[in-house]
Design an enzyme around this catalytic site. Structure first.
Site, PDB file in Angstrom:
ATOM      1  CG  PHE A  10     -21.893 -23.453 -27.408  1.00 13.77           C
ATOM      2  CD1 PHE A  10     -21.545 -24.274 -26.481  1.00 13.77           C
ATOM      3  CD2 PHE A  10     -22.723 -23.549 -28.273  1.00 13.77           C
ATOM      4  CE1 PHE A  10     -22.474 -25.473 -26.601  1.00 13.77           C
ATOM      5  CE2 PHE A  10     -23.595 -24.848 -28.334  1.00 13.77           C
ATOM      6  CZ  PHE A  10     -23.519 -25.941 -27.301  1.00 13.77           C
TER       7      PHE A  10
ATOM      8  CG  ASP B   5     -13.500 -15.604 -29.879  1.00 13.27           C
ATOM      9  OD1 ASP B   5     -14.095 -14.643 -29.410  1.00 13.27           O
ATOM     10  OD2 ASP B   5     -14.041 -16.439 -30.124  1.00 13.27           O
ATOM     11  CG  ASN B   6     -14.344  -9.991 -31.211  1.00 15.30           C
ATOM     12  OD1 ASN B   6     -15.021 -11.127 -30.968  1.00 15.30           O
ATOM     13  ND2 ASN B   6     -14.803  -8.993 -31.743  1.00 15.30           N
TER      14      ASN B   6
ATOM     15  CB  THR C 228     -21.063 -13.694 -28.193  1.00 17.78           C
ATOM     16  OG1 THR C 228     -20.513 -14.395 -29.214  1.00 17.78           O
ATOM     17  CG2 THR C 228     -21.546 -12.318 -28.956  1.00 17.78           C
TER      18      THR C 228
ATOM     19  CB  VAL D  52     -11.995 -12.687 -37.970  1.00 20.68           C
ATOM     20  CG1 VAL D  52     -11.269 -13.156 -36.918  1.00 20.68           C
ATOM     21  CG2 VAL D  52     -13.440 -12.818 -37.591  1.00 20.68           C
TER      22      VAL D  52
ATOM     23  CG  LEU E  32     -17.233 -22.196 -35.942  1.00 19.64           C
ATOM     24  CD1 LEU E  32     -16.396 -23.010 -36.666  1.00 19.64           C
ATOM     25  CD2 LEU E  32     -17.616 -23.190 -34.599  1.00 19.64           C
TER      26      LEU E  32
ATOM     27  NE  ARG F 174      -2.440 -14.274 -45.966  1.00 17.48           N
ATOM     28  CZ  ARG F 174      -3.897 -13.661 -45.474  1.00 17.48           C
ATOM     29  NH1 ARG F 174      -4.460 -12.897 -46.185  1.00 17.48           N
ATOM     30  NH2 ARG F 174      -4.049 -13.829 -44.051  1.00 17.48           N
TER      31      ARG F 174
ATOM     32  CE1 TYR G 193     -25.869 -15.884 -36.768  1.00 16.54           C
ATOM     33  CE2 TYR G 193     -28.182 -16.853 -37.157  1.00 16.54           C
ATOM     34  CZ  TYR G 193     -26.731 -17.073 -36.863  1.00 16.54           C
ATOM     35  OH  TYR G 193     -26.299 -18.299 -36.574  1.00 16.54           O
TER      36      TYR G 193
HETATM   37  P1  NAD Z   1     -21.011 -18.225 -29.557  1.00 17.79           P
HETATM   38  O1  NAD Z   1     -21.626 -16.803 -29.535  1.00 17.79           O
HETATM   39  O2  NAD Z   1     -21.033 -18.932 -28.098  1.00 17.79           O
HETATM   40  O3  NAD Z   1     -19.439 -18.025 -30.449  1.00 17.79           O
HETATM   41  C1  NAD Z   1     -19.250 -17.346 -31.336  1.00 17.79           C
HETATM   42  C2  NAD Z   1     -17.827 -16.832 -31.153  1.00 17.79           C
HETATM   43  O4  NAD Z   1     -17.411 -15.903 -32.285  1.00 17.79           O
HETATM   44  C3  NAD Z   1     -17.707 -16.054 -29.892  1.00 17.79           C
HETATM   45  O5  NAD Z   1     -16.564 -16.525 -29.079  1.00 17.79           O
HETATM   46  C4  NAD Z   1     -17.275 -14.728 -30.214  1.00 17.79           C
HETATM   47  O6  NAD Z   1     -16.659 -13.805 -29.296  1.00 17.79           O
HETATM   48  C5  NAD Z   1     -16.850 -14.717 -31.506  1.00 17.79           C
HETATM   49  N1  NAD Z   1     -16.870 -13.686 -32.451  1.00 17.79           N
HETATM   50  C6  NAD Z   1     -18.006 -13.106 -32.852  1.00 17.79           C
HETATM   51  N2  NAD Z   1     -17.471 -12.013 -33.659  1.00 17.79           N
HETATM   52  C7  NAD Z   1     -16.140 -12.124 -33.738  1.00 17.79           C
HETATM   53  C8  NAD Z   1     -15.190 -11.124 -34.510  1.00 17.79           C
HETATM   54  N3  NAD Z   1     -15.672 -10.109 -35.306  1.00 17.79           N
HETATM   55  N4  NAD Z   1     -13.926 -11.532 -34.469  1.00 17.79           N
HETATM   56  C9  NAD Z   1     -13.445 -12.841 -33.600  1.00 17.79           C
HETATM   57  N5  NAD Z   1     -14.540 -13.333 -32.994  1.00 17.79           N
HETATM   58  C10 NAD Z   1     -15.836 -13.099 -32.959  1.00 17.79           C
HETATM   59  O7  NAD Z   1     -21.821 -19.073 -30.741  1.00 17.79           O
HETATM   60  P2  NAD Z   1     -21.752 -20.456 -31.188  1.00 17.79           P
HETATM   61  O8  NAD Z   1     -23.200 -21.016 -30.856  1.00 17.79           O
HETATM   62  O9  NAD Z   1     -20.659 -21.094 -30.685  1.00 17.79           O
HETATM   63  O10 NAD Z   1     -21.870 -20.382 -32.857  1.00 17.79           O
HETATM   64  C11 NAD Z   1     -20.615 -20.533 -33.335  1.00 17.79           C
HETATM   65  C12 NAD Z   1     -20.796 -20.555 -34.822  1.00 17.79           C
HETATM   66  O11 NAD Z   1     -21.951 -21.342 -35.268  1.00 17.79           O
HETATM   67  C13 NAD Z   1     -21.706 -19.206 -35.226  1.00 17.79           C
HETATM   68  O12 NAD Z   1     -21.133 -18.837 -36.608  1.00 17.79           O
HETATM   69  C14 NAD Z   1     -23.262 -19.313 -35.398  1.00 17.79           C
HETATM   70  O13 NAD Z   1     -23.711 -18.602 -36.499  1.00 17.79           O
HETATM   71  C15 NAD Z   1     -22.870 -20.996 -36.009  1.00 17.79           C
HETATM   72  N6  NAD Z   1     -24.154 -21.459 -35.455  1.00 17.79           N
HETATM   73  C16 NAD Z   1     -24.350 -21.909 -34.523  1.00 17.79           C
HETATM   74  C17 NAD Z   1     -25.820 -22.493 -34.080  1.00 17.79           C
HETATM   75  C18 NAD Z   1     -26.048 -22.904 -32.711  1.00 17.79           C
HETATM   76  O14 NAD Z   1     -27.276 -23.435 -32.382  1.00 17.79           O
HETATM   77  N7  NAD Z   1     -25.109 -22.994 -31.666  1.00 17.79           N
HETATM   78  C19 NAD Z   1     -26.685 -22.431 -35.011  1.00 17.79           C
HETATM   79  C20 NAD Z   1     -26.591 -22.086 -36.125  1.00 17.79           C
HETATM   80  C21 NAD Z   1     -25.060 -21.615 -36.676  1.00 17.79           C
END
Ligand code: NAD
Ligand code: UDP
Length: 323
Positions: A11, A31-32, A35, A57, A73, A106, A145
Site C-alpha cells: 500500500f 517485494d515478495n 501482503t 529481503v 517498508l 555498501r 510486530y
Molecule cells: P502492506 O502490507 O500493504 O505493505 C508491505 C509490503 O511489504 C507488501 O508489499 C509485502 O509484500 C512486502 N513485504 C513483506 N515482507 C517482505 C519481505 N520479507 N520481503 C520483501 N517484501 C516484503 O503494508 P503498508 O501499510 O503499506 O505498510 C508499509 C510499511 O509501513 C510497513 O513497514 C509497516 O510496518 C509500516 N507502517 C504502516 C502503517 C499503516 O497504517 N499503513 C502504520 C505504521 C507502520
C-alpha cells in the site's frame, strides 16, 4: 536519485515508488508480495526508470548498481496479516532490516526505516511524543510486530552510531487510503467493505478505543521529506485527528449511505486503548503537517473502492513481476 524501496509492492510502498518516479528519481522496488500485490505497481511499468526485483529481503536485499537511498517498508502491517505471518514478520523486522541496512552501508546511501506507532504499544502516556518509551507486552501476540519494529529501530540507530550510516526513522500512525486491500482487516477498509456490501460493521470491544487516521498522500509527503533530509529522528508521522472506532463506524455509514447494522465482537488481545501522535518534531524538522481531514479522506477512499466494484483480487503469493 536512485532509490531502493523494500515493500514497494504494498500500500504505502507503491505510492512512495510512484511519487519518486514522478519527480524524476529512479526506483528499484523489492517485494515478495506476501501482503502486497502486483497490481499495486502495474501502472509503474510505464516509467523507464522503474525496476522490480522479486525478493524476500529477510533472505537478501541485493540491488545491482549504485543507489543513493534505501526506504525500508517491507513488513506485514495489518494485524490479521502479522498475526497470520508471525515468524515472517519477526524475520523482516530483524534480518530484513539488517539486509536493507547493509545495502545502504555498501552504497553509502541514506536509509529510511518505516517504523510504527506500535512501538508505543498500549500507551500509558497520551498523546504520544517520541520521548515516550512505550508499553509493549513482549510475549503477547502483537509482539511479533511491535518487538520486530523496536529491534529494527535499535539496529538502525546502531548502524548510524557505530558505522556512520545516514539512518532516519519515522513512526507511522494508522494510515489509510485507496489501494489498500479491501479485506486486509484494518479498521477503515473493514468498515468500508462491510458498509458497501450491506454486512454488519464489526466493532471490536466497546468501540471507545481511539486511533488517529492519516490519509496516504499526507503520509507520503512526510516519507519523502524524511528521505531527502539527513535527520535521524525518530519522528512521528500521523494525523492528530483522533477518532473513536464507534465514531469512525458512524462516519463510514454516513458517507456510504449504508444501512448496515453494528455488531460487537471481543477486543483482540493487547489492542491499544488510545493513540494520538504529537507531530511537533516532524513539523519543526521537516516542515511537515497533514492536510486531509478524516471525513474527506474516508470519502475519497470510499469513492475509490466504489469505482472498482469492491474488486479485491486474490492475495498474490507467487513471483509474478510481469503482471
Ligand atoms: P502492506 O502490507 O500493504 O505493505 C508491505 C509490503 O511489504 C507488501 O508489499 C509485502 O509484500 C512486502 N513485504 C513483506 N515482507 C517482505 C519481505 N520479507 N520481503 C520483501 N517484501 C516484503 O503494508 P503498508 O501499510 O503499506 O505498510 C508499509 C510499511 O509501513 C510497513 O513497514 C509497516 O510496518 C509500516 N507502517 C504502516 C502503517 C499503516 O497504517 N499503513 C502504520 C505504521 C507502520
Ligand atoms: N477494529 C474494529 N473492527 C474491525 C477492525 C479493527 O473495531 O473490523 C479496531 C481494532 O480492534 C483497533 C482499531 O479498530 O482497536 C484499529 O485497528 P487496525 O487493525 O486498523 O489498526 P491497529 O490496531 O494496528 O491500530
Amino acid at each position: 536519485m536512485r532509490v531502493a524501496v523494500t515493500g514497494g509492492g504494498g500500500f504505502l510502498g507503491s505510492y512512495l515508488c510512484e511519487a519518486l518516479l514522478r519527480r524524476g528519481d529512479a526506483v528499484v522496488c523489492l517485494d515478495n508480495f506476501s501482503t502486497g500485490q502486483p497490481k499495486n505497481i502495474a501502472h509503474l511499468w510505464e516509467f523507464p526508470a522503474f525496476e522490480f526485483i522479486h525478493a524476500d529481503v529477510s533472505v537478501a536485499a541485493d540491488v545491482p548498481g549504485p543507489i543513493d537511498a534505501v526506504a525500508h517498508l517491507a513488513s506485514p502491517a495489518s494485524p490479521p496479516d502479522y498475526l497470520r505471518l508471525p515468524l515472517q514478520t519477526l524475520a523482516v523486522g530483524s534480518r530484513g532490516t539488517e539486509n536493507a541496512l547493509e545495502l545502504a552501508r555498501r552504497n553509502n546511501a541514506r536509509f529510511l526505516l518505516a517504523s510504527t506507532s506500535e512501538v508505543y504499544g498500549d500507551p500509558l502516556v497520551h498523546p504520544q511524543d517520541e520521548e515516550y518509551w512505550g508499553n509493549v507486552n513482549p510475549v503477547g501476540p502483537r509482539s511479533v510486530y511491535d518487538e520486530a519494529k523496536r529491534y529494527a529501530e535499535a539496529v538502525s540507530l546502531a548502524y548510524r552510531r557505530s558505522l556512520g550510516v545516514d539512518v532516519g526513522i519515522i513512526r507511522i500512525f494508522n494510515t489509510y487510503g485507496p489501494r489498500m486491500r479491501l479485506h486486509d482487516g484494518r479498521v477503515v477498509t473493514s468498515f468500508i467493505a462491510q458498509a458497501l456490501s450491506g454486512k454488519p460493521l464489526t466493532i471490536y470491544g466497546d468501540g471507545k478505543q481511539t486511533r488517529s487516521f492519516c490519509y496516504v498522500s499526507d503520509l507520503i509527503r512526510g516519507l519523502i521529506a524524511m528521505l531527502d533530509s539527513s535527520e535521524a529522528g525518530p519522528f512521528n508521522l500521523g494525523n492528530p485527528e483522533e477518532w473513536t472506532v464507534s465514531d469512525l463506524a458512524q462516519l463510514v455509514l454516513e458517507i456510504t449511505g449504508s444501512d448496515s447494522e453494528i455488531q460487537y465482537h471481543p477486543l483482540p488481545t493487547d489492542d491499544p486503548v488510545r493513540r494520538r501522535p504529537i507531530i511537533t518534531r516532524a513539523h519543526e524538522h521537516l516542515g511537515w503537517i497533514p492536510e486531509v481531514r478524516v471525513a474527506d479522506g474516508v470519502c475519497r477512499t470510499v469513492e475509490w473502492f466504489r469505482s472498482r466494484a469492491y474488486d479485491d483480487g486474490p492475495l498474490v503469493t507467487v513471483a509474478d513481476p510481469e503482471v
